[in-house]
Design a protein around this motif. Structure first.
Motif, PDB file in Angstrom:
ATOM      1  N   PRO A  44       0.807  -1.231   0.000  1.00  0.00           N
ATOM      2  CA  PRO A  44       0.000   0.000   0.000  1.00  0.00           C
ATOM      3  C   PRO A  44       0.837   1.276   0.000  1.00  0.00           C
ATOM      4  CG  PRO A  44      -0.804  -1.568   1.639  1.00  0.00           C
ATOM      5  CD  PRO A  44       0.496  -2.088   1.156  1.00  0.00           C
ATOM      6  N   ALA A  45       2.029   1.205   0.597  1.00  0.00           N
ATOM      7  CA  ALA A  45       2.881   2.396   0.658  1.00  0.00           C
ATOM      8  C   ALA A  45       3.279   2.873  -0.737  1.00  0.00           C
ATOM      9  CB  ALA A  45       4.131   2.116   1.490  1.00  0.00           C
ATOM     10  N   TRP A  46       3.306   1.957  -1.708  1.00  0.00           N
ATOM     11  CA  TRP A  46       3.602   2.376  -3.073  1.00  0.00           C
ATOM     12  C   TRP A  46       2.551   3.352  -3.594  1.00  0.00           C
ATOM     13  CZ3 TRP A  46       5.106  -2.901  -5.826  1.00  0.00           C
ATOM     14  CH2 TRP A  46       6.305  -3.368  -5.254  1.00  0.00           C
ATOM     15  N   GLY A  47       1.308   3.106  -3.234  1.00  0.00           N
ATOM     16  CA  GLY A  47       0.244   3.999  -3.670  1.00  0.00           C
ATOM     17  C   GLY A  47       0.416   5.386  -3.096  1.00  0.00           C
ATOM     18  N   LEU A  48       0.776   5.472  -1.814  1.00  0.00           N
ATOM     19  CA  LEU A  48       0.992   6.780  -1.201  1.00  0.00           C
ATOM     20  C   LEU A  48       2.186   7.485  -1.830  1.00  0.00           C
ATOM     21  CD1 LEU A  48       0.136   8.826   0.917  1.00  0.00           C
ATOM     22  CD2 LEU A  48       1.519   7.592   2.598  1.00  0.00           C
ATOM     23  N   LEU A  49       3.240   6.737  -2.116  1.00  0.00           N
ATOM     24  CA  LEU A  49       4.396   7.335  -2.801  1.00  0.00           C
ATOM     25  C   LEU A  49       4.016   7.859  -4.181  1.00  0.00           C
ATOM     26  CD1 LEU A  49       7.306   4.871  -1.916  1.00  0.00           C
ATOM     27  CD2 LEU A  49       7.147   7.280  -1.280  1.00  0.00           C
ATOM     28  N   ALA A  50       3.156   7.111  -4.880  1.00  0.00           N
ATOM     29  CA  ALA A  50       2.705   7.556  -6.204  1.00  0.00           C
ATOM     30  C   ALA A  50       1.907   8.856  -6.094  1.00  0.00           C
ATOM     31  CB  ALA A  50       1.864   6.470  -6.863  1.00  0.00           C
ATOM     32  N   ILE A  51       1.037   8.965  -5.100  1.00  0.00           N
ATOM     33  CA  ILE A  51       0.253  10.189  -4.908  1.00  0.00           C
ATOM     34  C   ILE A  51       1.176  11.359  -4.601  1.00  0.00           C
ATOM     35  CG2 ILE A  51      -1.435  11.314  -3.401  1.00  0.00           C
ATOM     36  CD1 ILE A  51      -2.791   8.584  -3.092  1.00  0.00           C
ATOM     37  N   ALA A  68      -4.911  10.397 -12.660  1.00  0.00           N
ATOM     38  CA  ALA A  68      -4.161   9.260 -12.124  1.00  0.00           C
ATOM     39  C   ALA A  68      -4.154   9.278 -10.600  1.00  0.00           C
ATOM     40  CB  ALA A  68      -2.733   9.289 -12.667  1.00  0.00           C
ATOM     41  N   SER A  69      -3.983  10.461 -10.008  1.00  0.00           N
ATOM     42  CA  SER A  69      -3.946  10.539  -8.546  1.00  0.00           C
ATOM     43  C   SER A  69      -5.295  10.173  -7.934  1.00  0.00           C
ATOM     44  CB  SER A  69      -3.538  11.949  -8.108  1.00  0.00           C
ATOM     45  OG  SER A  69      -4.431  12.920  -8.636  1.00  0.00           O
ATOM     46  N   LYS A  70      -6.396  10.542  -8.599  1.00  0.00           N
ATOM     47  CA  LYS A  70      -7.722  10.174  -8.105  1.00  0.00           C
ATOM     48  C   LYS A  70      -7.935   8.661  -8.172  1.00  0.00           C
ATOM     49  CE  LYS A  70     -10.008  14.538  -9.306  1.00  0.00           C
ATOM     50  NZ  LYS A  70     -11.033  15.171 -10.167  1.00  0.00           N
ATOM     51  N   LEU A  71      -7.508   8.056  -9.281  1.00  0.00           N
ATOM     52  CA  LEU A  71      -7.638   6.600  -9.418  1.00  0.00           C
ATOM     53  C   LEU A  71      -6.830   5.874  -8.352  1.00  0.00           C
ATOM     54  CD1 LEU A  71      -7.492   6.058 -13.292  1.00  0.00           C
ATOM     55  CD2 LEU A  71      -9.393   5.487 -11.780  1.00  0.00           C
ATOM     56  N   GLY A  73      -5.755   7.098  -5.493  1.00  0.00           N
ATOM     57  CA  GLY A  73      -6.308   7.385  -4.174  1.00  0.00           C
ATOM     58  C   GLY A  73      -7.532   6.545  -3.865  1.00  0.00           C
ATOM     59  N   ALA A  74      -8.438   6.427  -4.853  1.00  0.00           N
ATOM     60  CA  ALA A  74      -9.643   5.622  -4.643  1.00  0.00           C
ATOM     61  C   ALA A  74      -9.297   4.148  -4.462  1.00  0.00           C
ATOM     62  CB  ALA A  74     -10.601   5.803  -5.827  1.00  0.00           C
ATOM     63  N   ALA A  75      -8.374   3.638  -5.298  1.00  0.00           N
ATOM     64  CA  ALA A  75      -7.971   2.235  -5.181  1.00  0.00           C
ATOM     65  C   ALA A  75      -7.279   1.967  -3.846  1.00  0.00           C
ATOM     66  CB  ALA A  75      -7.042   1.866  -6.336  1.00  0.00           C
ATOM     67  N   LEU A  76      -6.441   2.918  -3.408  1.00  0.00           N
ATOM     68  CA  LEU A  76      -5.737   2.749  -2.142  1.00  0.00           C
ATOM     69  C   LEU A  76      -6.708   2.758  -0.966  1.00  0.00           C
ATOM     70  CD1 LEU A  76      -3.027   2.472  -0.735  1.00  0.00           C
ATOM     71  CD2 LEU A  76      -2.807   4.967  -0.766  1.00  0.00           C
ATOM     72  N   ALA A  77      -7.689   3.658  -1.016  1.00  0.00           N
ATOM     73  CA  ALA A  77      -8.701   3.698   0.048  1.00  0.00           C
ATOM     74  C   ALA A  77      -9.491   2.391   0.099  1.00  0.00           C
ATOM     75  CB  ALA A  77      -9.641   4.882  -0.181  1.00  0.00           C
ATOM     76  N   LEU A  78      -9.844   1.849  -1.073  1.00  0.00           N
ATOM     77  CA  LEU A  78     -10.572   0.572  -1.131  1.00  0.00           C
ATOM     78  C   LEU A  78      -9.736  -0.561  -0.529  1.00  0.00           C
ATOM     79  CD1 LEU A  78     -12.927  -1.223  -2.081  1.00  0.00           C
ATOM     80  CD2 LEU A  78     -11.801  -1.342  -4.322  1.00  0.00           C
ATOM     81  N   VAL A  79      -8.475  -0.619  -0.911  1.00  0.00           N
ATOM     82  CA  VAL A  79      -7.586  -1.673  -0.414  1.00  0.00           C
ATOM     83  C   VAL A  79      -7.432  -1.591   1.100  1.00  0.00           C
ATOM     84  CG1 VAL A  79      -5.166  -2.393  -0.369  1.00  0.00           C
ATOM     85  CG2 VAL A  79      -6.313  -2.038  -2.556  1.00  0.00           C
ATOM     86  N   LEU A  80      -7.243  -0.388   1.630  1.00  0.00           N
ATOM     87  CA  LEU A  80      -7.054  -0.238   3.071  1.00  0.00           C
ATOM     88  C   LEU A  80      -8.322  -0.592   3.843  1.00  0.00           C
ATOM     89  CD1 LEU A  80      -4.892   3.019   3.217  1.00  0.00           C
ATOM     90  CD2 LEU A  80      -4.143   0.643   3.418  1.00  0.00           C
ATOM     91  N   LEU A 134      -8.845  12.453   3.807  1.00  0.00           N
ATOM     92  CA  LEU A 134      -8.627  11.062   3.388  1.00  0.00           C
ATOM     93  C   LEU A 134      -7.147  10.722   3.382  1.00  0.00           C
ATOM     94  CD1 LEU A 134      -9.745   8.404   2.258  1.00  0.00           C
ATOM     95  CD2 LEU A 134      -9.614   9.413  -0.031  1.00  0.00           C
ATOM     96  N   LEU A 135      -6.318  11.637   2.867  1.00  0.00           N
ATOM     97  CA  LEU A 135      -4.876  11.398   2.851  1.00  0.00           C
ATOM     98  C   LEU A 135      -4.299  11.366   4.266  1.00  0.00           C
ATOM     99  CD1 LEU A 135      -3.743  13.597  -0.166  1.00  0.00           C
ATOM    100  CD2 LEU A 135      -3.745  11.101  -0.025  1.00  0.00           C
ATOM    101  N   PHE A 136      -4.885  12.135   5.167  1.00  0.00           N
ATOM    102  CA  PHE A 136      -4.453  12.118   6.560  1.00  0.00           C
ATOM    103  C   PHE A 136      -4.647  10.722   7.153  1.00  0.00           C
ATOM    104  CE2 PHE A 136      -5.369  12.583  11.105  1.00  0.00           C
ATOM    105  CZ  PHE A 136      -4.295  13.336  11.536  1.00  0.00           C
ATOM    106  N   ALA A 137      -5.837  10.144   6.945  1.00  0.00           N
ATOM    107  CA  ALA A 137      -6.119   8.803   7.469  1.00  0.00           C
ATOM    108  C   ALA A 137      -5.254   7.750   6.790  1.00  0.00           C
ATOM    109  CB  ALA A 137      -7.603   8.481   7.283  1.00  0.00           C
ATOM    110  N   ILE A 138      -5.073   7.862   5.480  1.00  0.00           N
ATOM    111  CA  ILE A 138      -4.252   6.892   4.753  1.00  0.00           C
ATOM    112  C   ILE A 138      -2.815   6.911   5.259  1.00  0.00           C
ATOM    113  CG2 ILE A 138      -3.207   6.441   2.499  1.00  0.00           C
ATOM    114  CD1 ILE A 138      -5.864   7.172   1.212  1.00  0.00           C
ATOM    115  N   THR A 139      -2.273   8.115   5.485  1.00  0.00           N
ATOM    116  CA  THR A 139      -0.890   8.229   5.950  1.00  0.00           C
ATOM    117  C   THR A 139      -0.725   7.654   7.346  1.00  0.00           C
ATOM    118  OG1 THR A 139      -0.655  10.243   4.613  1.00  0.00           O
ATOM    119  CG2 THR A 139       1.043   9.815   6.251  1.00  0.00           C
TER     120      THR A 139
END
Length: 456
Positions: A44-51, A68-71, A73-80, A134-139
């Motif tokens: 999952p950290a790869w997704g955050l690095l990509a964003i 690309a960042s929206k895609l 971000g949405a995929a990363l949120a779903l995975v988490l 959302l990025l706050f929670a993901i991080t």
């Protein structure tokens, strides 16, 4: 692996459906999406690095509803969410002292939203802020796995690339000022100010001279890009960053031998006049205009300073009249448009040019959401700086100077954001919310390392 298998089955059905539909050419896209989801599920950290990498490049997708960042971000949120549901990711990672300030801010934000002068404008403001939340929670969830040296490299390369594009292409300039891909020279200057501390860390920590020369070249391109933005605030922040670097490495500087000091003085004697000669005349004129502040702001002498002064006047009036809940999130432009300043400082006399933001995030929060919410917002920025400094001190006490050095440079990047918020309206900036959460994660990791060292 039950969840990934269910994802495979779902996407297989989607592929079959697309093959049977009038758009069979979209079926390979589903396969690529499946591969991306599986990669994010494992890392999952790869997704955050990509964003993080795509933030300076978001202008490439400005005309697209689905970037690309929206895609990602949405995929990363779903995975988490899936990982939290099956217990693969501990929910305890969401715990952070920062929530006390953030939840208080959001409660006041909701009350201000209900009492807003314009529900439509407040709703648009909330949509933007929701991305940062959302990025706050993901991080918080995956910040532990984030490769910080790699993050520094990616941010430096991404911002440097936009500097090259802005310096050599008029397409990425705004009336001669470098704006990068974001169409705003000041926002671009903030990105450079965030990247410079990371680039300096890469220069100092490079394992060999070849890599060091490469990162030095990136630093020079970043500095050249900053001069091309004509940003006065950017110069102030960069000088402050340089001062912090010298203070942090004061022990190493003290060990410089006299013969090396002579070479350093010779380098400065060559570099400073060269930089002054190559600096754009427009930038020099803008810096000299700061001398006008000694005798007060005169809009006829400097339109930009006069316009910023008008924002302060209007914002102060809003705070006096609505101190508790403000006029509603995102409503500063509505309030400003009703004043005489809007017409006086309208560059093209168009209606849309009358609705201006405060160009000061703190002033905007205080005037739109109220003084209590503004205090909490400032508290979050200050608390993030404290977290990074505290984590740095813990690593210094443990003798891990490499980690302490990295924390110093990340603190400089956070400080650059905090200072630039006085000149920009960017409460939803992705780097702001990522660093707010990352500061808590890094402090927790430093505390755990101290406890482990004590137990050993």
């Amino acid at each position: 692996m039950i969840i990934p298998l269910s994802l495979i089955a779902l996407l297989a059905l989607v592929c079959v459906g697309l093959l049977a539909s009038p758009w069979p050419f979209l079926a390979p896209g589903a396969v690529i999406g499946l591969a991306g989801l599986l990669a994010l599920y494992r890392r999952p950290a790869w997704g955050l690095l990509a964003i993080i990498t795509l933030v300076p490049l978001e202008g490439l997708f400005k005309d697209s509803e689905l970037s690309a960042s929206k895609l990602i971000g949405a995929a990363l949120a779903l995975v988490l969410l899936l990982q939290l549901a099956v217990g693969q990711l501990p929910g305890e990672r969401l715990r952070s002292p920062m929530w006390r300030l953030l939840l208080g801010f959001l409660a006041l934000y909701a009350l201000s939203f209900l009492a807003s002068d314009s529900t439509e404008m407040s709703l648009g403001h909330f949509r933007e802020l929701a991305v940062g939340l959302l990025l706050f929670a993901i991080t918080l969830l995956i910040g532990r796995e984030l490769n910080l040296p790699l993050m520094c490299r990616l941010v430096t390369l991404s911002v440097t690339l936009t500097c090259i594009m802005a310096m050599f292409s008029a397409k990425y300039q705004d009336e001669g000022r470098a704006a990068g891909l974001l169409e705003d020279p000041n926002v671009f200057a903030m990105l450079i100010a965030i990247a410079v501390p990371m680039a300096l860390w890469l220069v100092l920590k490079s394992p060999n001279w070849l890599q060091r020369l490469f990162w030095i070249a990136c630093c020079l391109l970043l500095l050249a890009g900053m001069t091309k933005t004509n940003s006065r605030s950017g110069l102030v922040v960069l000088l402050l960053s340089l001062g912090i670097v010298l203070f942090h490495y004061r022990d190493q500087v003290a060990r410089v031998r006299p013969r090396h000091l002579g070479f350093a003085m010779l380098g400065l004697a060559i570099l400073l006049p060269t930089a002054a000669a190559l600096m754009p005349p427009a930038y020099v004129a803008r810096i000299q205009s700061l001398a006008l502040l000694k005798s007060g702001v005169n809009a006829f002498q400097d339109d930009s300073l006069g316009r910023r002064s008008s924002y302060i006047v209007v914002g102060s009036k809003m705070i006096r009249e609505h101190p508790l809940l403000g006029t509603g999130p995102g409503t500063f432009p509505l309030q400003y448009a009703t004043t005489g300043y809007a017409k006086a400082f309208s560059a093209n006399k168009k209606v849309g040019d009358l609705y201006r933001r405060a160009h000061n995030t703190y002033l905007e929060i205080f005037s739109e959401v109220g003084v209590p919410a503004g205090i909490l917002f400032v508290g979050m920025v200050a608390f993030a700086l404290y977290n990074l400094l505290y984590a740095r001190r813990l690593w210094m006490q443990q003798g891990n100077h490499d980690q302490a050095d990295l924390l110093t440079h990340l603190c400089m990047s956070m400080l650059a954001i905090g200072l630039f918020l006085m000149f920009l309206s960017a409460p939803n900036h992705k780097y702001l919310w990522i660093l707010l959460a990352l500061s808590s994660v890094l402090r927790l990791k430093a505390e755990e390392a101290r406890l482990a060292q004590g137990a050993a």
